[in-house]
Design a protein around this motif. Structure first.
Motif, short mmCIF file in Angstrom:
data_model
loop_
_atom_site.label_atom_id
_atom_site.label_comp_id
_atom_site.label_asym_id
_atom_site.label_seq_id
_atom_site.Cartn_x
_atom_site.Cartn_y
_atom_site.Cartn_z
N THR A 1 -18.49 -23.31 25.74
CA THR A 1 -17.17 -23.57 25.19
C THR A 1 -17.35 -23.94 23.73
O THR A 1 -18.14 -24.84 23.40
N LEU A 2 -16.64 -23.23 22.87
CA LEU A 2 -16.68 -23.53 21.43
C LEU A 2 -15.49 -24.39 21.05
O LEU A 2 -14.36 -24.09 21.44
N GLY A 3 -15.72 -25.42 20.28
CA GLY A 3 -14.66 -26.22 19.69
C GLY A 3 -14.62 -25.92 18.20
O GLY A 3 -15.60 -26.15 17.49
N VAL A 4 -13.51 -25.37 17.73
CA VAL A 4 -13.40 -24.92 16.35
C VAL A 4 -12.24 -25.66 15.68
O VAL A 4 -11.13 -25.67 16.21
N PRO A 5 -12.47 -26.28 14.53
CA PRO A 5 -11.38 -26.98 13.84
C PRO A 5 -10.23 -26.03 13.49
O PRO A 5 -10.46 -24.95 12.93
N LEU A 6 -9.01 -26.44 13.79
CA LEU A 6 -7.85 -25.62 13.41
C LEU A 6 -7.76 -25.48 11.89
O LEU A 6 -7.21 -24.50 11.40
N ALA A 7 -8.30 -26.42 11.15
CA ALA A 7 -8.29 -26.34 9.69
C ALA A 7 -9.00 -25.08 9.18
O ALA A 7 -8.73 -24.64 8.06
N TRP A 8 -9.87 -24.49 9.99
CA TRP A 8 -10.55 -23.25 9.60
C TRP A 8 -9.58 -22.08 9.58
O TRP A 8 -9.88 -21.05 8.98
N PHE A 9 -8.45 -22.19 10.27
CA PHE A 9 -7.51 -21.08 10.42
C PHE A 9 -6.10 -21.58 10.09
O PHE A 9 -5.36 -22.00 10.97
N PRO A 10 -5.70 -21.52 8.82
CA PRO A 10 -4.41 -22.07 8.39
C PRO A 10 -3.20 -21.53 9.15
O PRO A 10 -2.25 -22.27 9.40
N ARG A 11 -3.22 -20.26 9.54
CA ARG A 11 -2.08 -19.72 10.29
C ARG A 11 -1.92 -20.43 11.64
O ARG A 11 -0.81 -20.71 12.08
N LEU A 12 -3.04 -20.69 12.30
CA LEU A 12 -2.97 -21.40 13.58
C LEU A 12 -2.63 -22.87 13.38
O LEU A 12 -1.90 -23.46 14.18
N LEU A 13 -3.15 -23.46 12.33
CA LEU A 13 -2.87 -24.86 12.04
C LEU A 13 -1.38 -25.10 11.85
O LEU A 13 -0.83 -26.09 12.34
N SER A 14 -0.70 -24.17 11.17
CA SER A 14 0.73 -24.36 10.91
C SER A 14 1.62 -23.80 12.02
O SER A 14 2.83 -24.00 11.99
N ALA A 15 1.03 -23.13 13.01
CA ALA A 15 1.83 -22.55 14.11
C ALA A 15 2.22 -23.63 15.12
O ALA A 15 1.55 -24.65 15.26
N SER A 16 3.28 -23.34 15.85
CA SER A 16 3.70 -24.24 16.94
C SER A 16 2.79 -24.05 18.15
O SER A 16 2.04 -23.05 18.23
N ALA A 17 2.85 -24.97 19.07
CA ALA A 17 2.05 -24.87 20.30
C ALA A 17 2.41 -23.58 21.05
O ALA A 17 1.54 -22.90 21.59
N ASP A 18 3.69 -23.23 21.08
CA ASP A 18 4.13 -22.00 21.74
C ASP A 18 3.54 -20.78 21.06
O ASP A 18 3.05 -19.86 21.73
#
Length: 81
Positions: free
Chosen positions: A24-41
């Motif tokens: 299992t990889l744990g990757v900081p959301l900060a690495w991917f700005p589009r995902l960081l700013s996206a909603s949980a949905d």
């Protein structure tokens, strides 16, 4: 060797990617700005493919090979350290 993602989940700061080899990889959301700013949905509407993870509505594609190599979003040029 082609490692595949089998599941993706998120907490407040991290994307967790389960791989078919048991890791299992744990990757900081900060690495991917589009995902960081996206909603949980929006984050939850991904598609798995042999190459990685795709969010059509966010225009985001993440390769498993890139994650294993420690690479984040490669679409934006970052200043040199």
């Amino acid at each position: 060797m082609n490692t595949l993602a089998t599941d993706v989940r998120f907490d407040d700061d991290t994307m967790w990617v389960d791989l078919d080899d048991g890791r299992t990889l744990g990757v900081p959301l900060a690495w991917f700005p589009r995902l960081l700013s996206a909603s949980a949905d929006e984050r939850g509407r991904y598609e798995l493919s042999p190459g990685g993870i795709h969010w059509d509505h966010l225009d985001e594609d993440i390769s498993i090979a890139g994650l294993l190599a420690g690479r984040g979003d490669m679409t934006r040029k970052r200043p040199a350290a």
